[in-house]
Structure formats: C-alpha cells, structure tokens
Scaffold this active site. Structure first.
Site, PDB file in Angstrom:
ATOM      1  N   GLY A 190      -9.160  59.550   0.778  1.00 38.64           N
ATOM      2  CA  GLY A 190      -8.398  60.011  -0.372  1.00 38.64           C
ATOM      3  C   GLY A 190      -7.307  60.980   0.040  1.00 38.64           C
ATOM      4  N   ALA A 249      -7.109  64.251   0.155  1.00 38.20           N
ATOM      5  CA  ALA A 249      -7.484  65.353   1.046  1.00 38.20           C
ATOM      6  C   ALA A 249      -7.538  64.865   2.484  1.00 38.20           C
ATOM      7  CB  ALA A 249      -8.828  65.949   0.625  1.00 38.20           C
ATOM      8  N   ASN A 259     -10.808  57.602  -5.142  1.00 38.89           N
ATOM      9  CA  ASN A 259     -10.554  58.169  -6.469  1.00 38.89           C
ATOM     10  C   ASN A 259      -9.113  58.655  -6.595  1.00 38.89           C
ATOM     11  OD1 ASN A 259     -12.998  57.723  -7.681  1.00 38.89           O
ATOM     12  ND2 ASN A 259     -13.770  59.800  -7.424  1.00 38.89           N
ATOM     13  N   SER A 260      -8.538  59.083  -5.474  1.00 38.79           N
ATOM     14  CA  SER A 260      -7.161  59.583  -5.509  1.00 38.79           C
ATOM     15  C   SER A 260      -6.196  58.527  -6.032  1.00 38.79           C
ATOM     16  CB  SER A 260      -6.715  60.024  -4.108  1.00 38.79           C
ATOM     17  OG  SER A 260      -7.483  61.111  -3.655  1.00 38.79           O
ATOM     18  N   GLY A 316      -0.992  64.311 -12.886  1.00 40.60           N
ATOM     19  CA  GLY A 316      -0.100  64.697 -11.802  1.00 40.60           C
ATOM     20  C   GLY A 316      -0.655  65.819 -10.956  1.00 40.60           C
ATOM     21  N   GLU A 368      -0.768  69.783 -19.572  1.00 37.32           N
ATOM     22  CA  GLU A 368      -2.100  69.248 -19.842  1.00 37.32           C
ATOM     23  C   GLU A 368      -3.003  70.376 -20.319  1.00 37.32           C
ATOM     24  OE1 GLU A 368      -3.467  66.943 -16.530  1.00 37.32           O
ATOM     25  OE2 GLU A 368      -1.695  65.661 -16.522  1.00 37.32           O
ATOM     26  N   HIS A 381     -14.756  63.860 -18.254  1.00 36.14           N
ATOM     27  CA  HIS A 381     -13.433  63.703 -18.844  1.00 36.14           C
ATOM     28  C   HIS A 381     -13.595  63.228 -20.280  1.00 36.14           C
ATOM     29  CE1 HIS A 381      -9.267  62.588 -19.477  1.00 36.14           C
ATOM     30  NE2 HIS A 381      -8.968  63.163 -18.323  1.00 36.14           N
ATOM     31  N   ARG A 408     -11.416  70.768 -20.742  1.00 36.25           N
ATOM     32  CA  ARG A 408     -12.061  69.459 -20.805  1.00 36.25           C
ATOM     33  C   ARG A 408     -13.510  69.512 -21.272  1.00 36.25           C
ATOM     34  NH1 ARG A 408      -9.548  66.696 -15.298  1.00 36.25           N
ATOM     35  NH2 ARG A 408      -7.514  66.172 -16.229  1.00 36.25           N
ATOM     36  N   HIS A 464     -16.448  62.780 -14.444  1.00 37.75           N
ATOM     37  CA  HIS A 464     -15.123  62.750 -13.826  1.00 37.75           C
ATOM     38  C   HIS A 464     -15.041  63.509 -12.510  1.00 37.75           C
ATOM     39  CE1 HIS A 464     -10.816  62.276 -13.722  1.00 37.75           C
ATOM     40  NE2 HIS A 464     -10.584  63.573 -13.813  1.00 37.75           N
ATOM     41  N   ARG A 487     -12.989  72.488 -13.802  1.00 37.66           N
ATOM     42  CA  ARG A 487     -11.688  72.356 -13.143  1.00 37.66           C
ATOM     43  C   ARG A 487     -10.545  72.281 -14.147  1.00 37.66           C
ATOM     44  NH1 ARG A 487      -8.483  68.134 -12.092  1.00 37.66           N
ATOM     45  NH2 ARG A 487     -10.055  66.490 -12.346  1.00 37.66           N
ATOM     46  N   LEU A 492      -5.612  66.829  -7.358  1.00 38.75           N
ATOM     47  CA  LEU A 492      -4.717  66.370  -6.294  1.00 38.75           C
ATOM     48  C   LEU A 492      -4.131  67.563  -5.553  1.00 38.75           C
ATOM     49  CD1 LEU A 492      -2.801  63.454  -8.088  1.00 38.75           C
ATOM     50  CD2 LEU A 492      -4.496  63.243  -6.268  1.00 38.75           C
TER      51      LEU A 492
END
Length: 521
Positions: A12, A14, A40-41, A47, A112, A226, A272, A329, A364, A370
């Site tokens: 991914g 990372a 998953n990335s 964004g 967001e 999520h 969330r 999520h 988070r 990302l």
C-alpha cells in the site's frame, strides 16, 4: 538463503512511500499477499488532509485530529504528522503529482468530517488512493523486487532481533528470506467483519505475526466504522466517500427525516464514530438510511468511481438517494511504534494502518490515513538510510527449520468469525456480548496445539483464519479492558455523550484515558 537490506511486507501507500525513499541505495524486497492492485490504498476515495494554504494553520489540523481522536492521541505524534504531512504534500505538488485543480490552475480543496477548514486534496475526484499508488509504483518500478501472491506467515527472531520472514506462495512453496530491516506495512483487519470497506485479504496478518513474535500491540479496541457503505440487498458493495457529504449530501431515514440534525454541532460532518452510531441506531429501529445527494450538481463528474459503483448495483443517482450502512473501515491501534516506526523488537518496524504511533487516538480524522502512509513511509526511509549496514549479519541463522509438529486443529470458517465480531464486537459493545465473543474465540485459542503448531502444515486459507482468530481475540480482550466509551469504542454499559445529544442516554463513565496494553509477547 535470500538476503536483502530491507524486506517490506505490504504494497500500500506506506510501503511504496518507504520503498521510493530507499530503493536507489538499498536492496529492497516487497511482499504482497495478493497483487499490487489489491491494497486498501487503491480503494481510498478520500484525499489527503494537509495544510497547504495561508488561510489554514498547522495548529488547526492538530486540534481537529485530537478532537476527532477524543483526546487519546499522542500530541507529539500528531504534531509530527501534520508538520511533515504539509511538507510531503507540497513536495508532491512541486513534483507535478496530478491533484485536482480548478480552471485557474489552483489546487481544489475539499472538506470532510470534523475538519475546520477545506484542506483535503484529491486526484481524479474520488480516485486519490489509486492515483497515489500508481505514482509510487512507477517510481519504484525496476528498482525493487516485488513478490506478488506471497503471504508472509511468520517472522524469524534470533537473540531478540527480527532478521527475516517465512513466506508461502499460491502453489504452497515455502521459503525463508533475511534482511537487516523487516517492515510491516500490511494494513488493517477489515475482513474480520461482515461489512467492511477493506479488501477481503485484510485478515490482520501483520498484527498476528507481530504478536506471535513478541511485539507489543495496543489500542486494538479502537475500530472505525465508516458510516456510509453502499448497502444493497443485504450486502455492502463499496464505500461512499465522506467527501460526498463534504459537498453537501446529507443523511435521511426512510421517512425522509434528517438523522444528524440536532445530534452533533457538525451534523452530517460529525466525526465518523458519531455518524456511524446514528445510522446504526436508525437501523436497529428497522429503518433504512439513505444519503441524499440531490444537492450535488454533476455528481458523476465529481465522484466517477461512486457513480459507476451505484450504476453497477442498480442505484439511480438521479433519484437522489443512495442506501447506506456502516462498515468496518480502519484500525486506530496496532503494533506499537515510535515516530521512526521502530517496534519493541529490534530490526522490526511498522508503518501505516498496522502501526500504532498514537497519531489517531480513539478515532481517525478523515483523510489522515493516506497522509499517515506518506509521512511515516518517508520518515522511516530517511531513518534506514542513516543506519550502518551489516550490524545484524551475525544474527542471521544458518538454519531455522524446526522439526515438523503434526497437529490437526479445529478451525472455524471466516464467515463464523465475521458473524461473532459483527454481533458482539461491532459499533456497539457491552460486557455480556464481549465475554461471549471471548469465550467463542477461546474455544480455538485454548487448544493446546494452537500456538505450538508448525505453520508449514497450513493452507493459506487456514493461515488467514488462524490470524483472524488471534486478532479477533486480542481486539475482544482489549474491548473488555476499556470500561468507558471513547471514539470508535462504544460500550452500552459505559455510554458517553462525546459532545453528542443522544437524548436520554445516561452518562456513567469516567473520562480517564486508559491505554490498553495487550500482547507483550
């Protein structure tokens, strides 16, 4: 025996960010359990959150991250993420990365949930993860060895140092690989749940092998669900990005009542965990929930991936309503590390979702995922480039093959694990349900042969199930230890308002922050 400077487990953002930093000067081997296109990335629609304009401020991003994390974050880690993140994103812009721009050539900034400012940069509308992954894959092309369809099944630890890995390919061939530095970048564990935004290969493998090697894990009870997965005919079909609500969409129940009004000051852009619980409670009442996207003009151009997904599943965007339900999520906890990615085992590192730096706290902040991969991948790369070579060569054993121990143990199916986790260790938990889940997992975990078996006897499917059992057990044990509600961990027997107007819910919990510590080898 194959030897490398660095072995990276995962492909991914990372993993690729790290590989791009070191591939010109170090011999790098990358393992991915599936293909390079299945991280998953790649699925990440949202964004990257970063302060890049004068009307924004690093301190605001820090505050938003900590508030979303319900004050469970490491402030030092958050400061590091936000500061380095701003620089990383600005560097990507200078390098010509194709972030979305307006007609005047200015970077478009979205907002967001739980952000005070518009600071989310996107690429391809809702294809930021795919664009970033492709960008970094091109940067490392031909410069790293990439083994696809290879599952790392064990870490090799000698004299307290991690010096290698054991891996199996799809044909069942097993081999050992050794390196100066072993990096976990395996992502999370969404496949533990029936409804998830994750790839189905996300069975918590990195967490399980780290635990078995003796690494310290923490905060595993903090799971982010999520709020808006596309929900069709009893199944979650994919993610509906939070950016859709950032553009003006809002949640309604089947009676067309807005469910977030009066519940939180940010309403549909609340954190969330709050939005997910609100949808969950509506569904417990037997009411379907929809995302009303009618306020968004040219939806198909702003969100092409989501638009296509809805079309494939028979949902007409023109009607304005997308059926949604929450799904697992993101894992906020994980393998405990410092800000350089170092775990409690010398030679073993962890970055991205599998790691717990303390940056996310109990929940988070949107689009910090990302960002985390970019920042900690690059940071670890800079650290490894400064390490002297060959300091662990003397620890690499000449032979690590153990005698074959033949134990056939009973294992559940993946679906059975998912059902237990979804029912008892989901969006809402309580002691009774958690104890039921723990007892269920102990049926397998407590078999005398569960921990001393030789992994060479297992099929890949069985190895995944074993890893799922280990991680499910650890999450459940952590959730039992935390007798409060905070962020992604909501205990019905210890409820919290969390600045939410939940009506008649009685507040009986303590606000004391408890750091759970599970799995000290």
């Amino acid at each position: 025996m194959a030897r490398h400077d660095v072995i990276i487990i995962g492909s991914g953002i990372a993993a690729l960010s790290l590989a791009a930093q070191i591939c010109e000067k170090m011999n790098v081997l990358v393992f991915t359990k599936s293909s390079r296109e299945e991280s998953n990335s790649i699925l990440a629609q949202g964004g990257v959150a970063a302060v890049i304009t004068e009307d924004d401020d690093l301190s605001l991003h820090v505050n938003d991250t900590i508030e979303a994390g319900v004050n469970h974050n490491s402030e030092e880690a958050v400061q590091f993420l936000v500061d380095k993140g701003s620089k990383v994103v600005k560097k990507l812009i200078q390098e010509g990365f194709p972030f979305d721009k307006d007609l005047n050539g200015n970077i478009l900034l979205g907002r967001e949930g739980a952000h005070q400012k518009n600071r989310i940069v996107h690429a391809g509308g809702d294809q930021t993860g795919k664009a970033l992954t492709s960008y970094y894959l091109n940067r490392v092309k031909g410069m790293v060895e990439l083994k696809e369809e290879h599952m790392v099944i064990d870490l090799i630890v000698t004299q307290g140092h991690c010096v290698g890995v054991k891996a199996v390919d799809q044909k069942g061939e097993r081999n050992e690989y050794f390196a100066e530095h072993i990096v976990l970048a395996t992502g999370g564990c969404g496949a533990l749940y029936s409804y998830t935004s994750n790839q189905q290969v996300m069975t918590g493998d990195g967490l399980a092998i780290a635990y078995q090697a003796g690494a310290r894990l923490s905060d595993l009870e903090f799971l982010q669900f999520h709020p808006t997965m596309l929900y069709v005919d009893g199944y979650c079909k994919g993610l509906i990005s939070e950016a859709v609500r950032g553009e003006g969409a809002y949640l309604v129940n089947e009676d067309h009542q807005r469910i977030m009004q009066g519940l939180h000051k940010l309403e549909d852009l609340a954190p969330r965990d709050v939005v997910a619980r609100a949808i969950f409670q509506e569904r417990k009442l037997g009411k379907d929930v929809y995302l009303n996207v009618s306020p968004i003009k040219k939806f198909e151009k702003k969100f092409p991936t989501i638009y296509s997904m809805c079309q494939r599943n028979g949902i007409a965007i023109e009607d304005g309503l997308i059926p949604v339900a929450p799904g697992m999520h993101f894992l906020m906890g994980g393998v405990e590390t410092d800000l350089k990615g170092r775990t409690s085992i010398p030679g073993l590192y962890a970055i991205g979702e599998v790691a717990n730096t303390g940056v996310h706290g109990a929940n988070r902040l949107a689009s910090n995922s990302l960002l985390e991969g970019l920042v900690f991948g690059e940071s670890l790369g800079q650290c490894l480039l400064q390490e002297p070579k060959g300091k662990r060569d003397h620890l690499i054993p000449s032979n690590t093959v153990k005698p074959i121990v033949v134990h056939k143990i009973k294992l559940p199916t993946k679906n059975e694990i998912q059902q237990v986790m979804s029912l008892y260790v989901g969006i809402e938990r309580d002691e009774k349900g958690l104890k039921k889940a723990k007892s269920c997992f102990e049926t397998y975990i407590n078999q005398s042969s569960f921990w001393d078996i030789n992994v060479n006897e297992f099929t890949i499917e069985e190895l995944e199930i074993r890893n799922m059992l280990i991680v499910s057990y650890l999450i459940t044990k952590s959730a039992l230890q935390r007798k409060e509600s905070r962020g992604g961990h909501f205990r019905l027997d210890f409820p919290s308002k969390d600045n939410v107007n939940w009506g008649k819910v009685k507040v009986v919990h303590s606000n004391e922050t408890i750091k759970s510590k599970v799995g000290v080898g």
